[in-house]
Motif scaffolding. Structure first.
Motif, short mmCIF file in Angstrom:
data_model
loop_
_atom_site.label_atom_id
_atom_site.label_comp_id
_atom_site.label_asym_id
_atom_site.label_seq_id
_atom_site.Cartn_x
_atom_site.Cartn_y
_atom_site.Cartn_z
N THR A 1 0.83 -1.21 0.00
CA THR A 1 0.00 0.00 0.00
C THR A 1 0.86 1.26 0.00
N ALA A 2 2.18 1.08 0.25
CA ALA A 2 3.12 2.21 0.22
C ALA A 2 3.51 2.44 -1.24
N LEU A 3 2.64 3.10 -1.97
CA LEU A 3 2.78 3.17 -3.42
C LEU A 3 4.03 3.91 -3.87
N ALA A 4 4.35 5.03 -3.23
CA ALA A 4 5.53 5.79 -3.63
C ALA A 4 6.79 4.95 -3.46
N ASP A 5 6.89 4.26 -2.34
CA ASP A 5 8.02 3.38 -2.06
C ASP A 5 8.10 2.28 -3.12
N ALA A 6 6.98 1.61 -3.35
CA ALA A 6 6.96 0.48 -4.27
C ALA A 6 7.27 0.90 -5.71
N LEU A 7 6.69 2.01 -6.14
CA LEU A 7 6.93 2.49 -7.51
C LEU A 7 8.40 2.84 -7.72
N SER A 8 9.00 3.51 -6.74
CA SER A 8 10.38 3.96 -6.92
C SER A 8 11.36 2.80 -6.91
N ILE A 9 11.19 1.84 -6.01
CA ILE A 9 12.14 0.73 -5.95
C ILE A 9 11.97 -0.20 -7.15
N LEU A 10 10.76 -0.56 -7.47
CA LEU A 10 10.56 -1.43 -8.63
C LEU A 10 11.02 -0.72 -9.91
N GLY A 11 10.82 0.59 -9.98
CA GLY A 11 11.29 1.34 -11.13
C GLY A 11 12.80 1.23 -11.29
N ARG A 12 13.52 1.36 -10.21
CA ARG A 12 14.99 1.24 -10.29
C ARG A 12 15.41 -0.16 -10.74
N LEU A 13 14.78 -1.18 -10.18
CA LEU A 13 15.18 -2.55 -10.51
C LEU A 13 14.83 -2.92 -11.94
N ARG A 14 13.70 -2.43 -12.44
CA ARG A 14 13.38 -2.68 -13.85
C ARG A 14 14.37 -1.98 -14.77
N GLY A 15 14.81 -0.80 -14.36
CA GLY A 15 15.82 -0.10 -15.15
C GLY A 15 17.12 -0.89 -15.22
N PHE A 16 17.56 -1.44 -14.09
CA PHE A 16 18.79 -2.24 -14.10
C PHE A 16 18.66 -3.44 -15.03
N ALA A 17 17.43 -3.99 -15.13
CA ALA A 17 17.20 -5.14 -16.00
C ALA A 17 17.11 -4.76 -17.47
N GLY A 18 17.08 -3.45 -17.77
CA GLY A 18 17.02 -2.99 -19.15
C GLY A 18 15.63 -2.63 -19.62
N ASP A 19 14.63 -2.72 -18.76
CA ASP A 19 13.26 -2.33 -19.12
C ASP A 19 13.08 -0.84 -18.81
N PHE A 20 13.62 0.00 -19.69
CA PHE A 20 13.63 1.43 -19.40
C PHE A 20 12.24 2.06 -19.53
N GLU A 21 11.45 1.58 -20.46
CA GLU A 21 10.10 2.12 -20.60
C GLU A 21 9.29 1.86 -19.33
N GLY A 22 9.36 0.62 -18.82
CA GLY A 22 8.65 0.29 -17.59
C GLY A 22 9.22 1.03 -16.39
N ALA A 23 10.54 1.15 -16.34
CA ALA A 23 11.18 1.83 -15.21
C ALA A 23 10.76 3.30 -15.15
N LEU A 24 10.84 3.99 -16.27
CA LEU A 24 10.52 5.42 -16.30
C LEU A 24 9.05 5.67 -16.03
N ASP A 25 8.19 4.76 -16.47
CA ASP A 25 6.76 4.90 -16.19
C ASP A 25 6.51 4.84 -14.69
N LEU A 26 7.13 3.89 -14.01
CA LEU A 26 6.95 3.76 -12.55
C LEU A 26 7.52 4.96 -11.81
N LEU A 27 8.71 5.39 -12.18
CA LEU A 27 9.34 6.52 -11.50
C LEU A 27 8.56 7.81 -11.69
N ARG A 28 8.02 8.01 -12.86
CA ARG A 28 7.24 9.23 -13.11
C ARG A 28 5.90 9.18 -12.37
N ARG A 29 5.37 8.00 -12.15
CA ARG A 29 4.14 7.89 -11.36
C ARG A 29 4.42 8.09 -9.88
N ALA A 30 5.63 7.80 -9.46
CA ALA A 30 5.99 7.99 -8.04
C ALA A 30 6.19 9.47 -7.72
#
Length: 544
Positions: free
Chosen positions: A371-400
């Motif tokens: 339920t801690a959406l800002a926390d979840a969006l930012s961390i998952l965004g970083r990890l998706r970016g490390f995996a090379g999913d930049f579109e997914g990563a940036l979408d999550l970070l911008r929503r956070a």
């Protein structure tokens, strides 16, 4: 300004001056100020000449303890005290000196207080006696020594409302005096921490440390467990640590020392946080979450201060082993709580490729429960970016980002993550636009434009040239290693690794030569040693 009253004198909180009822100002030398702090901080307790000499030796006194007698005599003269009939400083011949002044009362607006020691209750008496007041003063002084100057600590024997307060209740039990000290929040009278001690053998420094550690933990948890706008644990710890750390930089090179408040917090914070966390574990008050917090803090230390300490030592092997042990040994317990699971995933991803697949799986699963959406969006965004999913990563970070308080450390952290992923993905134009949001101070433009330099840059911008001209060689070399260790190596796609570090590496090589690139970095990412184009204006030098 708050003051400490003793009879007809009101001392400044740092004992740099005092004034009497007549308004006359009395200024104290540094040695006199340190003596006052030592004596008043141990009011009613004998201080030997050796102890007092230790208190003032930092200002250059020699090894003779008779210097203490000179300082005491001069101090007595200033505050109009008498050795024969002392109001403030008593002599214990052959032993030392003791503060005998009557109890102090803090003056000034209650709103200025960060922590109030009070109310003070002695069971069986209508009001607190002098021994109870002296105990409170000793605790207050111990708190002041561990807090930055702007965090005012006040003794208020009858005060029942304050931002934070430590209530003291004294009782005679089994023939001995005991004290119950209770830390409460003034917002909701919540009990944060409480302990009971025998007065005759209590260490007020240890007591103060215990209460401040509990207060720090309270501040970390204050946003509310699972709140939608709660920041990641690393950010909350940094914000809480900022309340207890004096972030005045010391010993840092040139203009870098002036970088405060933009993108990353002061390095003092993570060091203070480490002390708090290790104290909790040593005192037996640690939990699996405490272990996780220590691992997060070690990781945070690399992010905000690695460029500096890697210039002097390389503790990576030791620290990585400790982080791994701290997290993996309690991982099953951490997975029960989605916020703990997300933070554990964040730490595991930092340990490198061996743990990144597991880290992403944990983060994806915890994200679905959190339920801690800002926390979840930012961390998952970083990890998706490390995996090379930049579109997914940036979408999550911008929503956070809209969930962050404008201008907060969390917002700057999110913007920094967005810049890094745009650079890794090759979207340099959008990265430059985001970078303008991150670096509003002229001082910070140089370091961050260098850190996020495009790999195809040839002529560095003016702020980058200024920063490079002022950077010592050893810190420049450490900055390349730091960039590799904290970001470039974490990306799986080779092109992303190169995008993140090649621009920085090329500017460093132009300024310092090829040897500025550590062998570890050039071996892992050969492009850092690739052919570099010289700036068009090379004839006039690209660097100031």
């Amino acid at each position: 300004m708050m003051g400490v009253n003793y009879q007809n004198l009101t001392f400044a909180p740092d004992y740099s001056y005092a004034h009497g009822d007549d308004g006359k100002l009395i200024r104290f030398t540094r040695a006199e100020r340190l003596l006052l702090a030592e004596l008043i901080g141990h009011a009613g307790v004998l201080r030997s000449r050796e102890q007092l000499l230790d208190a003032v030796s930092k200002v250059g006194s020699d090894s003779s303890d008779r210097n203490v007698d000179f300082f005491i005599n001069r101090l007595r003269s200033k505050i109009r005290d008498s050795a024969k009939n002392p109001k403030f400083i008593g002599t214990r011949y052959g032993e030392g000196y003791v503060w005998v002044g009557p109890h102090s009362v803090q003056t000034g607006p209650l709103a200025e207080c960060y922590v109030v020691v009070g109310p003070i209750v002695t069971i069986g008496q209508e009001s607190a006696d002098s021994h109870a007041i002296q105990f409170a003063e000793g605790l207050a002084q111990a708190l002041r020594k561990q807090l930055p100057a702007e965090r005012v600590v006040s003794v208020r024997p009858d005060e029942t409302s304050a931002g934070f307060r430590i209530n003291l209740t004294f009782i005679v039990s089994g023939g001995r005096n005991e004290c119950v000290s209770c830390l409460q929040s003034g917002e909701n009278t919540k009990v944060i921490f409480v302990r009971r001690d025998a007065c005759h053998d209590i260490d007020v420094t240890s007591l103060a440390e215990s209460h401040l550690t509990a207060l720090w933990q309270f501040q970390v948890d204050r946003p509310g467990q699972g709140a939608p706008d709660a920041a990641p644990l690393a950010v909350r710890m940094a914000e809480a640590g900022g309340l207890f750390a004096d972030d005045t930089p010391a010993g840092l090179p040139g203009e870098i020392a002036k970088l405060q408040g933009e993108a990353f917090p002061s390095a003092v914070i993570w060091r203070k946080n480490e002390v708090q966390l290790r104290r909790l574990l040593q005192d037996g008050r640690g939990t699996p979450t405490t272990r996780l917090m220590l691992a997060v803090n070690i990781y945070t230390g690399y992010i905000i201060d690695g460029w500096r300490f890697l210039a002097n030592e390389d503790p990576r092997e030791r620290d990585q082993a400790e982080m791994e042990s701290l997290v993996l040994e309690v991982l099953p317990e951490l997975l029960d709580d989605p916020q703990d699971a997300l933070s554990a995933a964040h730490v595991l991803s930092f340990m490198g490729p061996a743990h990144q697949v597991l880290a992403l799986e944990i983060a994806e699963e915890a994200f679905a429960r959190s339920t801690a959406l800002a926390d979840a969006l930012s961390i998952l965004g970083r990890l998706r970016g490390f995996a090379g999913d930049f579109e997914g990563a940036l979408d999550l970070l911008r929503r956070a980002r809209p969930l962050c308080k404008p201008g907060s450390m969390f917002e700057r952290y999110i913007t920094s993550c967005i810049c890094q992923n745009l650079l890794a993905s090759g979207d340099f134009e959008q990265k430059d636009r985001e970078l303008e949001l991150l670096t509003k101070s002229p001082i910070s433009k140089g370091p961050y434009r260098l850190l996020y330099a495009n790999p195809n840059e040839t002529l560095p911008s003016f702020p980058v040239r200024i920063h490079l001209a002022l950077s010592p060689r050893k810190y420049a070399r450490a900055a390349v290693l730091w960039s590799y260790y904290t970001s470039a190596r974490l990306y799986r796609p080779r092109e992303a690794q190169e995008n993140v570090i090649v621009g920085l590496a090329r500017h460093m090589r132009r300024r310092f030569g090829d040897e500025i690139i550590p062998d570890e970095v050039s071996a892992a990412i050969p492009a850092t040693m690739g052919c570099i184009a010289q700036p068009v204006s090379e004839k006039t030098s690209s660097y100031v």
